[in-house]
Design a protein around this motif. Sequence first.
Motif, PDB file in Angstrom:
ATOM      1  N   THR A 114      70.273 -36.997 -38.107  1.00 43.66           N
ATOM      2  CA  THR A 114      70.533 -38.008 -38.938  1.00 43.66           C
ATOM      3  C   THR A 114      72.009 -38.238 -39.618  1.00 43.66           C
ATOM      4  N   ALA A 115      72.442 -39.286 -39.926  1.00 41.71           N
ATOM      5  CA  ALA A 115      73.753 -39.484 -40.624  1.00 41.71           C
ATOM      6  C   ALA A 115      73.673 -38.812 -41.743  1.00 41.71           C
ATOM      7  N   ALA A 116      72.486 -38.762 -42.564  1.00 44.64           N
ATOM      8  CA  ALA A 116      72.728 -38.190 -43.769  1.00 44.64           C
ATOM      9  C   ALA A 116      72.547 -36.858 -43.715  1.00 44.64           C
ATOM     10  N   ASP A 117      71.970 -36.068 -42.846  1.00 43.23           N
ATOM     11  CA  ASP A 117      72.079 -34.573 -42.785  1.00 43.23           C
ATOM     12  C   ASP A 117      73.584 -34.344 -42.380  1.00 43.23           C
ATOM     13  N   LEU A 118      74.100 -35.229 -41.392  1.00 50.01           N
ATOM     14  CA  LEU A 118      75.413 -34.695 -40.782  1.00 50.01           C
ATOM     15  C   LEU A 118      76.553 -34.822 -42.064  1.00 50.01           C
ATOM     16  N   GLU A 119      76.213 -35.862 -42.738  1.00 51.76           N
ATOM     17  CA  GLU A 119      77.298 -35.849 -44.005  1.00 51.76           C
ATOM     18  C   GLU A 119      76.944 -34.983 -44.934  1.00 51.76           C
ATOM     19  N   LYS A 120      75.821 -34.512 -45.239  1.00 50.40           N
ATOM     20  CA  LYS A 120      75.336 -33.382 -46.221  1.00 50.40           C
ATOM     21  C   LYS A 120      76.057 -32.115 -45.715  1.00 50.40           C
ATOM     22  N   HIS A 121      75.987 -31.745 -44.475  1.00 53.07           N
ATOM     23  CA  HIS A 121      76.583 -30.523 -44.164  1.00 53.07           C
ATOM     24  C   HIS A 121      78.102 -30.940 -44.354  1.00 53.07           C
ATOM     25  N   LEU A 122      78.878 -31.937 -43.713  1.00 56.03           N
ATOM     26  CA  LEU A 122      80.273 -32.064 -43.644  1.00 56.03           C
ATOM     27  C   LEU A 122      80.851 -32.123 -44.970  1.00 56.03           C
ATOM     28  N   ARG A 123      80.066 -32.585 -46.013  1.00 58.47           N
ATOM     29  CA  ARG A 123      80.776 -32.693 -47.313  1.00 58.47           C
ATOM     30  C   ARG A 123      80.901 -31.226 -48.070  1.00 58.47           C
ATOM     31  N   ILE A 124      80.214 -30.387 -47.344  1.00 58.63           N
ATOM     32  CA  ILE A 124      80.483 -28.771 -47.760  1.00 58.63           C
ATOM     33  C   ILE A 124      81.558 -28.189 -47.040  1.00 58.63           C
ATOM     34  N   LEU A 125      81.304 -28.259 -45.515  1.00 59.51           N
ATOM     35  CA  LEU A 125      82.456 -27.845 -44.736  1.00 59.51           C
ATOM     36  C   LEU A 125      83.757 -28.440 -44.803  1.00 59.51           C
ATOM     37  N   ALA A 126      84.059 -29.648 -45.149  1.00 54.92           N
ATOM     38  CA  ALA A 126      85.353 -30.350 -45.225  1.00 54.92           C
ATOM     39  C   ALA A 126      85.659 -30.511 -46.906  1.00 54.92           C
ATOM     40  N   ALA A 127      85.074 -29.700 -47.631  1.00 57.06           N
ATOM     41  CA  ALA A 127      85.370 -29.604 -48.878  1.00 57.06           C
ATOM     42  C   ALA A 127      86.865 -29.057 -49.332  1.00 57.06           C
ATOM     43  N   ASP A 128      87.358 -29.328 -50.355  1.00 56.74           N
ATOM     44  CA  ASP A 128      88.829 -28.541 -50.649  1.00 56.74           C
ATOM     45  C   ASP A 128      88.572 -27.102 -50.625  1.00 56.74           C
ATOM     46  N   ASP A 129      87.530 -26.631 -51.278  1.00 58.86           N
ATOM     47  CA  ASP A 129      87.398 -25.176 -51.579  1.00 58.86           C
ATOM     48  C   ASP A 129      87.123 -24.427 -50.264  1.00 58.86           C
ATOM     49  N   MET A 130      87.157 -25.093 -49.154  1.00 62.14           N
ATOM     50  CA  MET A 130      87.087 -24.360 -47.607  1.00 62.14           C
ATOM     51  C   MET A 130      88.590 -24.077 -47.318  1.00 62.14           C
ATOM     52  N   GLU A 131      89.396 -24.560 -48.101  1.00 60.21           N
ATOM     53  CA  GLU A 131      90.839 -24.574 -47.980  1.00 60.21           C
ATOM     54  C   GLU A 131      91.620 -24.783 -46.432  1.00 60.21           C
ATOM     55  N   GLY A 132      90.882 -25.775 -45.927  1.00 58.59           N
ATOM     56  CA  GLY A 132      91.278 -26.236 -44.406  1.00 58.59           C
ATOM     57  C   GLY A 132      90.644 -25.131 -43.420  1.00 58.59           C
ATOM     58  N   ARG A 133      89.945 -24.156 -43.740  1.00 58.83           N
ATOM     59  CA  ARG A 133      89.162 -23.464 -42.698  1.00 58.83           C
ATOM     60  C   ARG A 133      90.226 -22.703 -41.580  1.00 58.83           C
ATOM     61  N   GLU A 134      91.553 -22.330 -42.098  1.00 59.11           N
ATOM     62  CA  GLU A 134      92.424 -21.965 -41.253  1.00 59.11           C
ATOM     63  C   GLU A 134      91.948 -20.475 -40.708  1.00 59.11           C
ATOM     64  N   THR A 135      92.232 -20.194 -39.294  1.00 58.35           N
ATOM     65  CA  THR A 135      91.655 -18.981 -38.730  1.00 58.35           C
ATOM     66  C   THR A 135      92.451 -17.846 -39.238  1.00 58.35           C
ATOM     67  N   GLY A 136      91.353 -16.722 -39.767  1.00 57.35           N
ATOM     68  CA  GLY A 136      91.918 -15.539 -40.181  1.00 57.35           C
ATOM     69  C   GLY A 136      92.040 -15.613 -41.934  1.00 57.35           C
TER      70      GLY A 136
END
Length: 531
Positions: free
Chosen positions: A30-52
């Motif tokens: 669902t769109a709602a579940d996709l958004e729930k996960h993405l708001r965590i993975l694309a949050a500022d505290d993930m710092e852009g998820r740069e490799t390493g």
Amino acid sequence: MTYKQLVLGATLVGLPFLSFGQSKYAATITAADLEKHLRILAADDMEGRETGQAGQRKAAEYIANQFAAEKLKPIVKTDDGKLVYQQPFTLYKKNWGDFYVSAGGKRFDYLKDFVVNGLLYQPTETTIESVFVGYGISEATYDDYAGRDVKGKAVVMLEGEPKTTGDKLVISGTSEASKWGGPNGWRAKSLLAKEKGAAQVFIISAESPEAFKQVLSQRGALQGRFNRLTLKPSAENVGSMGVFLVSSETAATLLNTTAATLAQTTTQLAQSATPVSSSLAGRVSVKADRVEEKAQSSNVLGFIEGTDKKDEVLIISAHYDHIGVSADGQVNNGANDDGSGTVSVIEIAQAFAKAKAEGKGPRRSILFLTASGEEKGLLGSQYYADMSPVIPLDKTVADLNIDMVGRVDDLHKGKSDNYIYVIGSDKLSSDLHKISEAANEKNTKMELDYKYNDAKDPERIYYRSDHYNFAKHQIPIIFYFNGLHGDYHKPTDDVEKIDFKLAERSARLVFYTAWEIANRDERLVVDSNKQ
């Protein structure tokens, strides 16, 4: 009725297996579940998820926890025999050690006085002759190298190309830059200098002193990005040529002259349509040591074991890394690239896990692979496919790869928000292409756009995401993609701009296609090679 009876009944009446049960599980994406996960993975505290980096490791933990919550099996074996979700790998990065240029009793330092391109490696200080070669151009009608031997020397040249008194460029005779000017002028000049046998190249910046300082500052802020990550330690080539950008003041010292004399020579060149003979020369010393650093990264893998065809495996993949933090401190959240693909894999995994929990699991096994290092050159998927496949590649039936599926691109804006670029479906398997189209026609009814499937398309998208590391091993693939947009690789690629209904439809299409591949009687045929 048991699951086995259901399957047998479908076979007896001639109905395709995919007709039973799949819609119920697709509806859990669902769109709602996709958004729930993405708001965590694309949050500022993930710092852009740069490799390493720390943000990438934090994202990996989140994905592993989601796989565990859905009771996917860990399949990566540690040295002590424990099974885990993360597949670690080591990356190697070259940084500068002691790096300087000296001449006339002065020392010039990297990022303070110059920047450099090239595979330069000079671990001990080496002194060579320096010579001025004008613009460093060689044409039938304009040759700065005529009668000159620069083998083994450091050539010092002006940036850009000469103009006539009418402000037209000498080489082209028009206002259009030749190959010696414009953004690729560095490359043309350095390749020519290498052909002539030059040991080093120094290009005098055409920028003002203030603008040149800004160039140094910007390169310093981005220094890490210019150090390429690799999966193997790199062999050094002592004596490799560097292409230095320096100020006119530094260049004058390299040529054992004054800034005024060099300026006078430069003015003569600018006012002449032919090369001006110059005897400016000096001696320059270069030391450019390199030190190799290691960085740790990981892919995250979750596994659902199949039933009667469990030894054959379908991979569903996406990359979860992005490009980190910009030089000015802005976080590149990578909501679409490729947060959208990553959360799609999580949701598709959940749908198959639910089916298995209810006794309707896939006949073939499914490996959910979220890779890191894609932004550094498809490194995580390369590590899996080339160096450490957890499932033997000859048992891998296909890879369905999802990368950037949450935005409407400029080509479809105002026209359609119900499309997906399908890339590679017919490259290796006619079966796969037919399954893809049938799954869409029966279930999602999206517009399947094959623009980027064209081998002549200049973007060459087919070669630019993780699926390619499977395709090169003759494993059939589909790459699902919604196209490029103005926020690509910018801090503005944020969650607020994601079309979650589009992402939902795209993920469901992948699910329906995967369901048929995983449950059909025959393994996908590999019967073509259109790569």
